[in-house]
Scaffold this motif. Structure first.
Motif, mmCIF file in Angstrom:
data_model
loop_
_atom_site.group_PDB
_atom_site.id
_atom_site.type_symbol
_atom_site.label_atom_id
_atom_site.label_comp_id
_atom_site.label_asym_id
_atom_site.label_seq_id
_atom_site.Cartn_x
_atom_site.Cartn_y
_atom_site.Cartn_z
ATOM 1 N N THR A 157 0.830 -1.201 0.000
ATOM 2 C CA THR A 157 0.000 0.000 0.000
ATOM 3 C C THR A 157 0.864 1.250 0.000
ATOM 4 O OG1 THR A 157 -1.828 -1.107 1.134
ATOM 5 C CG2 THR A 157 -1.773 1.290 1.261
ATOM 6 N N HIS A 191 -1.743 -1.181 -4.139
ATOM 7 C CA HIS A 191 -2.901 -0.463 -3.591
ATOM 8 C C HIS A 191 -2.474 0.970 -3.300
ATOM 9 C CE1 HIS A 191 -6.786 -0.104 -1.711
ATOM 10 N NE2 HIS A 191 -6.291 0.118 -0.506
ATOM 11 N N LEU A 193 -3.505 4.908 -2.151
ATOM 12 C CA LEU A 193 -4.458 5.727 -1.405
ATOM 13 C C LEU A 193 -4.140 7.203 -1.633
ATOM 14 C CD1 LEU A 193 -4.385 3.738 1.974
ATOM 15 C CD2 LEU A 193 -5.981 3.455 0.055
ATOM 16 N N ASP A 248 -6.384 -1.224 3.755
ATOM 17 C CA ASP A 248 -5.061 -1.606 3.275
ATOM 18 C C ASP A 248 -5.194 -2.510 2.052
ATOM 19 O OD1 ASP A 248 -5.715 -4.165 4.172
ATOM 20 O OD2 ASP A 248 -4.302 -4.153 5.840
ATOM 21 N N GLN A 249 -4.086 -3.083 1.625
ATOM 22 C CA GLN A 249 -4.063 -3.901 0.411
ATOM 23 C C GLN A 249 -4.891 -5.177 0.545
ATOM 24 O OE1 GLN A 249 -1.361 -3.280 2.381
ATOM 25 N NE2 GLN A 249 -1.257 -5.305 3.351
#
Length: 309
Positions: A157, A191, A193, A248-249
């Motif tokens: 992430t 991932h 954000l 999270d991932q």
């Protein structure tokens, strides 16, 4: 890309010399850097970029004055334009296969935060110079990126901001999807954000290292402003709301811990981007900037609880 708290061999610094970066305040800066080196060198190697032998001698004198562990300090003749090594320095990548670990360096283009502070030609080549010295392969994505604009949890992430990575002074030819492709390809993340805006006065255009940081794979700390009349209140509340909805991932909600903001600080009428999120995690020690006694202690206690050893 490993997380910052993972065990590592050392820290890289670029020694400060550009007085314009601390207008009227440069005098104590080298001694403060020497104090940082003293704290770091008790726990890990410290690698310092200097212009050459004369600067090395000056720095050695300062380190001696601070009783720094000189056996853990190493000098590299990599001249720089400025001191912000988190942004212009090498980002180390690791690939683990069984008991074997391969390393490489990624060298993003550096344009001094959207061309604000030329020249930056020396800073731009620091990662490749270090890769050559260490005998490591180096990857050149070919787009602008600073180390302080991203943070990772080491599990897949990555955190960043729209204000910085989507700013037209970085990579105007790329949209969000294209930038995410580069992040995945060159950091090995899955991932991503996105937070919104940074704090007032931040001439990096909203680096994540002034806002929100991973402190373990599932936990972030994020700065919040308590005063609704403060100009940082709304953007930091927006970031907090986004974090509270993020995962999270593996799809697990993030644990979100808040840090205070210091009282507003100004220089010649301009607000400074003071933030407790701009800490550094080394082996066994965390370096935290301080500004204001009461929130200083609150920030210190919060981070101490998250890094108890």
């Amino acid at each position: 890309m490993p997380a910052e708290w993972e065990p590592h061999r050392g820290t890289w610094l670029s020694w400060p010399h550009k007085e314009a970066s601390w207008p009227g305040k440069f005098g104590p800066v080298p001694a403060i850097f020497a104090r940082m080196v003293r704290h770091l060198a008790d726990h890990e190697e410290v690698h310092i970029n200097v212009a050459g032998p004369a600067m090395e001698l000056d720095v050695r004198r300062l380190l001696s004055d601070e009783d720094a562990n000189s056996g853990n300090v190493f000098f590299h003749y990599n001249p720089t334009n400025d001191a912000w090594c988190r942004d212009h320095g090498p980002i180390f990548l690791q690939r683990r296969q069984g008991n074997q670990s391969d390393e490489a360096i990624v060298d993003w283009n550096f344009n001094a935060w959207g061309g604000k502070y030329p020249p930056y030609d020396l800073d731009d080549v620091v990662p490749t110079r270090i890769a050559k010295e260490l005998g490591l392969p180096v990857f050149h994505p070919g787009i602008v990126m600073e180390g302080g604009s991203i943070d990772v949890n080491g599990k897949g992430t990555l955190l960043t901001t729209e204000a910085c990575l989507l700013h037209p002074n970085r990579n105007p030819q790329l949209d969000r999807q294209a930038i995410e492709g580069y992040l995945r390809d060159y950091f090995g993340v899955s991932h991503i954000l996105w937070l919104g805006d940074g704090i007032t006065g931040d001439d990096t255009d909203g680096h994540i290292d002034d806002l929100t940081r991973f402190v373990d794979p599932a936990t972030v700390v994020t700065v919040v402003e308590d005063d609704p009349a403060d100009e940082n209140y709304e953007p930091l509340q927006d970031n907090l709301e986004r974090l509270n909805r993020m995962t999270d991932q593996d799809g697990r909600p993030l644990r979100v811990v808040t840090l205070p903001m210091p009282r507003p600080l100004y220089y010649e009428g301009q607000r400074l981007p003071a933030s407790y999120a701009n800490f550094y995690i080394a082996n066994g020690v965390v370096l935290l900037p301080t500004y204001d006694p009461d929130p200083d202690e609150q920030a210190r206690a919060t981070l101490q609880s998250l890094f108890p050893t």
